[in-house]
Scaffold this active site. Structure first.
Site, PDB file in Angstrom:
ATOM      1  N   GLU A 102      15.427  56.841   3.826  1.00  9.13           N
ATOM      2  CA  GLU A 102      14.152  57.461   4.210  1.00  9.13           C
ATOM      3  C   GLU A 102      13.069  57.088   3.214  1.00  9.13           C
ATOM      4  O   GLU A 102      13.325  56.995   2.015  1.00  9.13           O
ATOM      5  CB  GLU A 102      14.289  58.991   4.213  1.00  9.13           C
ATOM      6  CG  GLU A 102      14.823  59.558   5.496  1.00  9.13           C
ATOM      7  CD  GLU A 102      13.759  59.705   6.576  1.00  9.13           C
ATOM      8  OE1 GLU A 102      12.753  58.967   6.557  1.00  9.13           O
ATOM      9  OE2 GLU A 102      13.941  60.567   7.438  1.00  9.13           O
ATOM     10  N   ASP A 106       9.368  65.328   4.170  1.00 16.12           N
ATOM     11  CA  ASP A 106       8.348  66.377   4.148  1.00 16.12           C
ATOM     12  C   ASP A 106       9.014  67.710   4.474  1.00 16.12           C
ATOM     13  O   ASP A 106       9.625  68.317   3.613  1.00 16.12           O
ATOM     14  CB  ASP A 106       7.235  66.079   5.160  1.00 16.12           C
ATOM     15  CG  ASP A 106       6.263  65.015   4.688  1.00 16.12           C
ATOM     16  OD1 ASP A 106       5.570  65.272   3.705  1.00 16.12           O
ATOM     17  OD2 ASP A 106       6.202  63.953   5.322  1.00 16.12           O
TER      18      ASP A 106
END
Length: 185
Positions: A102, A106
């Protein structure tokens, strides 16, 4: 040496050199943890491409690569956690050691869904390596074994991260000036 900084960038948050050093450090950790095994890197498109390419080259462990593209429904600034697969894996992952790559974590909602999806396919193991994580933005606790940098909840671009499909090619991570993405006017 950090490249020229576009005027839309308020400041460089993580330099090209800092990224390179962190990628090497993460690769060393993964090499130690996966000694004697082969890893299937699963990059989450599009943001993870830069990180995944550099990370794969830094590893000495044998790797193969796959990509997934997912879309989470919700407003443009936040994830709802309702996920749709836009591009699935091209091969089975049963009995493989999967490392999801990734660019940034978030809320964790999309990644949480993605990990459940991966685990349902019967891999030998599933872990996550993320270049960036925003701990203050987390809505769910997602176990991430390898994290490059924890950053504040700010709008960052570069090294795969975009705003309106721009800035992905910057070799550093920078803060985008608010006037670039604000909707006033």
């Amino acid at each position: 040496m950090t490249a020229d900084v576009p005027k839309e960038i308020e400041r460089v948050l993580i330099s090209e050199e800092e990224i390179a050093a962190k990628v090497a450090e993460l690769a060393k950790q993964v090499d130690a943890d996966y000694a004697g095994k082969e890893i299937l890197l699963v990059g989450v498109l599009k943001g993870a491409v830069m990180f995944m390419a550099d990370f794969a080259r830094a590893l000495s462990t044998p790797v193969s690569m796959e990509f997934m593209a997912v879309s989470s429904y919700g407003s443009s600034t936040s994830s709802s956690g309702v996920v749709r697969i836009l591009k699935d894996l091209d091969r089975e992952i049963a009995d493989k050691h999967v490392l999801v790559v990734e660019d940034i974590i978030d809320s964790g909602l999309t990644l949480s869904w993605l990990l459940r999806n991966m685990r349902s396919r019967g891999p030998a193991s599933v872990e996550v390596v993320a270049l960036l994580r925003k701990p203050e933005a987390a809505k769910v606790n997602v176990p991430v074994k390898y994290v490059g940098f924890d950053i504040a909840t700010e709008f960052v671009v570069g090294y795969g991260l975009d705003y309106a499909e721009r800035y992905r090619d910057l070799p550093f991570v920078g803060l985008l000036r608010p006037e670039v993405y604000s909707t006033s006017g």
